[in-house]
Design an enzyme around this catalytic site. Structure first.
Site, mmCIF file in Angstrom:
data_model
loop_
_atom_site.group_PDB
_atom_site.id
_atom_site.type_symbol
_atom_site.label_atom_id
_atom_site.label_comp_id
_atom_site.label_asym_id
_atom_site.label_seq_id
_atom_site.Cartn_x
_atom_site.Cartn_y
_atom_site.Cartn_z
ATOM 1 N N HIS A 34 0.875 -1.176 0.000
ATOM 2 C CA HIS A 34 0.000 0.000 0.000
ATOM 3 C C HIS A 34 0.911 1.225 0.000
ATOM 4 O O HIS A 34 2.146 1.099 -0.046
ATOM 5 C CB HIS A 34 -0.932 -0.026 1.218
ATOM 6 C CG HIS A 34 -0.210 -0.286 2.511
ATOM 7 N ND1 HIS A 34 0.633 0.624 3.082
ATOM 8 C CD2 HIS A 34 -0.188 -1.383 3.319
ATOM 9 C CE1 HIS A 34 1.132 0.129 4.193
ATOM 10 N NE2 HIS A 34 0.662 -1.092 4.363
ATOM 11 N N HIS A 37 4.107 1.374 2.254
ATOM 12 C CA HIS A 37 5.312 0.702 1.746
ATOM 13 C C HIS A 37 5.959 1.536 0.629
ATOM 14 O O HIS A 37 7.180 1.679 0.576
ATOM 15 C CB HIS A 37 4.956 -0.653 1.131
ATOM 16 C CG HIS A 37 4.370 -1.651 2.074
ATOM 17 N ND1 HIS A 37 3.051 -2.039 2.004
ATOM 18 C CD2 HIS A 37 4.915 -2.351 3.091
ATOM 19 C CE1 HIS A 37 2.810 -2.951 2.935
ATOM 20 N NE2 HIS A 37 3.917 -3.157 3.620
ATOM 21 N N GLN A 150 7.786 3.981 10.594
ATOM 22 C CA GLN A 150 7.576 4.264 12.024
ATOM 23 C C GLN A 150 6.332 3.574 12.563
ATOM 24 O O GLN A 150 6.188 3.385 13.760
ATOM 25 C CB GLN A 150 7.444 5.777 12.249
ATOM 26 C CG GLN A 150 7.577 6.106 13.734
ATOM 27 C CD GLN A 150 7.072 7.464 14.104
ATOM 28 O OE1 GLN A 150 7.389 8.427 13.422
ATOM 29 N NE2 GLN A 150 6.299 7.546 15.162
ATOM 30 N N GLN A 155 9.544 -2.360 16.265
ATOM 31 C CA GLN A 155 10.334 -3.137 15.305
ATOM 32 C C GLN A 155 11.575 -2.352 14.862
ATOM 33 O O GLN A 155 12.666 -2.909 14.724
ATOM 34 C CB GLN A 155 9.462 -3.475 14.102
ATOM 35 C CG GLN A 155 10.192 -4.115 12.952
ATOM 36 C CD GLN A 155 9.238 -4.669 11.916
ATOM 37 O OE1 GLN A 155 8.741 -5.759 12.054
ATOM 38 N NE2 GLN A 155 8.978 -3.907 10.866
ATOM 39 N N MET A 186 -2.118 2.994 7.539
ATOM 40 C CA MET A 186 -2.220 1.998 6.456
ATOM 41 C C MET A 186 -1.514 0.727 6.879
ATOM 42 O O MET A 186 -0.445 0.771 7.499
ATOM 43 C CB MET A 186 -1.617 2.552 5.185
ATOM 44 C CG MET A 186 -2.478 3.617 4.604
ATOM 45 S SD MET A 186 -1.988 3.986 2.932
ATOM 46 C CE MET A 186 -3.171 5.265 2.569
ATOM 47 N N SER A 187 -2.133 -0.398 6.560
ATOM 48 C CA SER A 187 -1.560 -1.693 6.915
ATOM 49 C C SER A 187 -2.108 -2.732 5.959
ATOM 50 O O SER A 187 -3.272 -2.641 5.532
ATOM 51 C CB SER A 187 -1.971 -2.057 8.348
ATOM 52 O OG SER A 187 -1.737 -3.430 8.579
ATOM 53 N N ARG A 189 -2.960 -5.505 6.740
ATOM 54 C CA ARG A 189 -4.044 -6.185 7.470
ATOM 55 C C ARG A 189 -5.390 -5.469 7.298
ATOM 56 O O ARG A 189 -6.425 -6.082 7.496
ATOM 57 C CB ARG A 189 -3.711 -6.275 8.963
ATOM 58 C CG ARG A 189 -2.604 -7.253 9.258
ATOM 59 C CD ARG A 189 -2.523 -7.536 10.738
ATOM 60 N NE ARG A 189 -1.773 -8.745 10.988
ATOM 61 C CZ ARG A 189 -0.465 -8.798 11.161
ATOM 62 N NH1 ARG A 189 0.227 -7.691 11.149
ATOM 63 N NH2 ARG A 189 0.141 -9.953 11.365
HETATM 64 P P1 AMP Z 1 5.280 -5.104 6.363
HETATM 65 O O1 AMP Z 1 5.032 -5.487 4.945
HETATM 66 O O2 AMP Z 1 4.039 -4.913 7.161
HETATM 67 O O3 AMP Z 1 6.294 -6.007 7.014
HETATM 68 O O4 AMP Z 1 5.935 -3.661 6.330
HETATM 69 C C1 AMP Z 1 7.111 -3.414 5.598
HETATM 70 C C2 AMP Z 1 7.628 -2.052 5.945
HETATM 71 O O5 AMP Z 1 6.641 -1.063 5.610
HETATM 72 C C3 AMP Z 1 7.920 -1.900 7.443
HETATM 73 O O6 AMP Z 1 9.113 -1.149 7.613
HETATM 74 C C4 AMP Z 1 6.720 -1.141 7.936
HETATM 75 O O7 AMP Z 1 6.963 -0.376 9.104
HETATM 76 C C5 AMP Z 1 6.432 -0.229 6.740
HETATM 77 N N1 AMP Z 1 5.055 0.237 6.780
HETATM 78 C C6 AMP Z 1 3.935 -0.510 6.895
HETATM 79 N N2 AMP Z 1 2.841 0.275 6.963
HETATM 80 C C7 AMP Z 1 3.281 1.552 6.919
HETATM 81 C C8 AMP Z 1 2.644 2.828 6.955
HETATM 82 N N3 AMP Z 1 1.323 2.949 7.061
HETATM 83 N N4 AMP Z 1 3.415 3.932 6.883
HETATM 84 C C9 AMP Z 1 4.768 3.839 6.780
HETATM 85 N N5 AMP Z 1 5.426 2.669 6.722
HETATM 86 C C10 AMP Z 1 4.706 1.536 6.796
#
Ligand code: AMP
Length: 281
Positions: A34, A37, A150, A155, A186-187, A189
Site C-alpha cells: 500500500h 510501503h 515508524q 520493530q 495503512m496496513s 491487514r
Molecule cells: P510489512 O510489509 O508490514 O512487514 O511492512 C514493511 C515495511 O513497511 C515496514 O518497515 C513497515 O513499518 C512499513 N510500513 C507498513 N505500513 C506503513 C505505513 N502505514 N506507513 C509507513 N510505513 C509503513
C-alpha cells in the site's frame, strides 16, 4: 525493474551496480503493498539511493499460524506498484532460499528488555523471527541504508539493536506513518476489514490524539483506561495495550514530564484483525 529469486544472482547483479557509485537503500516488506510501503521506496529515491525492495512473508515471525495463513498475498499488483514508483530491484525469495536449513534451525539474539515489552509480550518470539529474517536479508543485500516505517515503532528499535549487536554497517532511516484520510494507519491487514470496521478502526488514531491533548492534564493511568474504554465502545473486541512510554526503552511512564519525549502505542483487535499504531510526542 529487475526481479531476483536467488541470493547468488541478486548479489552478482548488485556487485555490478557498485560501479555506478550510487548508494543502495533496502525496503523489506511482506507484500500486500500500500502507500505506506511505497513511501519507503519513494523516500529512498528522494535520498538519491537506489532502491531494492523485497517481498517475503516470513514464517518465523508469526506466533499465530492462523495469522500467517491469512496474510494477504497480491504479488502481481505489488510488482506493478513497485515498478510505478521507480523501484529498480525486487528480491522475491522462496522460504527455502532464506531458510536453507529449514524453519526449525535455531536462532537467538539477546536484545535485552526491549524484546519483551508490548509487542514482544503479546507476540512471544515475534522479534526473534523479525531479527532472523532481517539479518539474513541484510547479509544478502548488503545495502548502505535500511528504510523502515515508524508504524512499527518497536520493530525499528529492535532491528537497530540487532544491527548494533551484529555490527552491520547499515544506516537505519525511519519513515513517518502513512495514514488513510480518517487517520487509520495503512496496513496490509486493513484489507481483511469490512468497510465499517475500517471506519471504526480510525478510533485508534483519535484516541492517540486525545491522549496527546490531555497529557499533563489527567494522570497517565486515567488516560490509558479512558482510551481502552473508548476503543471497546467503538467495537474493538480485544485490546492488547494502550501504552504511554519512554521512546528509548518503551518503559511505561508513571507521570508526564513536558520536558521529555513520550510515545503512545496501541495494539487492538477489530473483526479479529490485530492493528497497531503509535505516535511520538
Ligand atoms: P510489512 O510489509 O508490514 O512487514 O511492512 C514493511 C515495511 O513497511 C515496514 O518497515 C513497515 O513499518 C512499513 N510500513 C507498513 N505500513 C506503513 C505505513 N502505514 N506507513 C509507513 N510505513 C509503513
Amino acid at each position: 525493474m529487475v526481479i531476483f529469486h536467488k541470493i547468488a544472482a541478486l548479489q552478482a547483479w548488485l556487485q555490478q551496480q557498485k560501479t555506478r557509485g550510487k548508494k543502495s537503500g533496502f525496503v523489506p516488506t511482506m507484500g500486500a503493498l500500500h502507500k505506506g510501503h511505497l513511501t519507503l521506496v519513494q523516500q529512498c529515491i528522494a535520498d538519491e539511493n537506489y532502491p531494492i525492495a523485497s517481498i517475503f512473508v516470513n514464517p518465523t515471525q508469526f506466533n499465530d499460524p492462523a495469522d500467517f495463513a491469512k496474510y494477504p498475498q497480491t504479488i502481481a499488483q505489488d510488482l506493478r506498484l513497485l515498478h510505478n514508483v521507480g523501484c529498480e530491484v525486487v528480491f522475491l525469495p522462496s522460504v527455502d532460499e532464506i531458510y536453507p536449513n529449514g524453519l526449525k534451525e535455531s536462532y537467538y539474539i539477546d536484545l535485552g528488555e526491549i524484546e519483551n515489552r508490548l509487542e514482544g509480550f503479546f507476540r512471544p518470539g515475534h522479534f526473534q523471527g523479525v531479527c532472523q529474517v532481517v539479518e539474513r536479508l541484510l547479509k544478502a543485500v548488503e545495502p548502505d541504508f535500511l528504510y523502515l516505517g515508524q508504524k512499527d515503532f518497536q520493530q525499528c528499535m529492535v532491528i537497530q539493536a540487532m544491527m548494533n549487536i551484529r555490527q552491520l554497517p547499515v544506516r537505519l532511516i525511519i519513515v513517518p506513518t502513512v495514514r488513510e484520510a480518517n487517520g487509520l494507519a495503512m496496513s496490509s491487514r486493513n484489507m481483511r476489514l469490512s468497510p465499517t470496521a475500517r471506519q471504526k478502526a480510525s478510533a485508534i488514531y483519535r484516541q492517540i490524539q486525545l491522549i496527546k491533548a490531555q497529557l499533563g492534564k489527567k494522570p497517565v493511568e486515567v488516560l490509558v483506561i479512558e482510551a481502552k474504554d473508548a476503543l471497546t465502545r467503538v467495537g474493538f473486541e480485544k485490546i492488547d495495550y494502550v501504552a504511554i512510554a519512554e521512546p528509548a526503552t518503551l518503559k511505561p511512564i508513571e507521570k508526564y514530564n513536558a520536558e521529555e519525549q513520550v510515545v503512545v502505542l496501541v495494539a487492538a483487535f477489530i473483526e479479529g484483525v490485530r492493528l497497531i499504531d503509535n505516535f511520538v510526542l
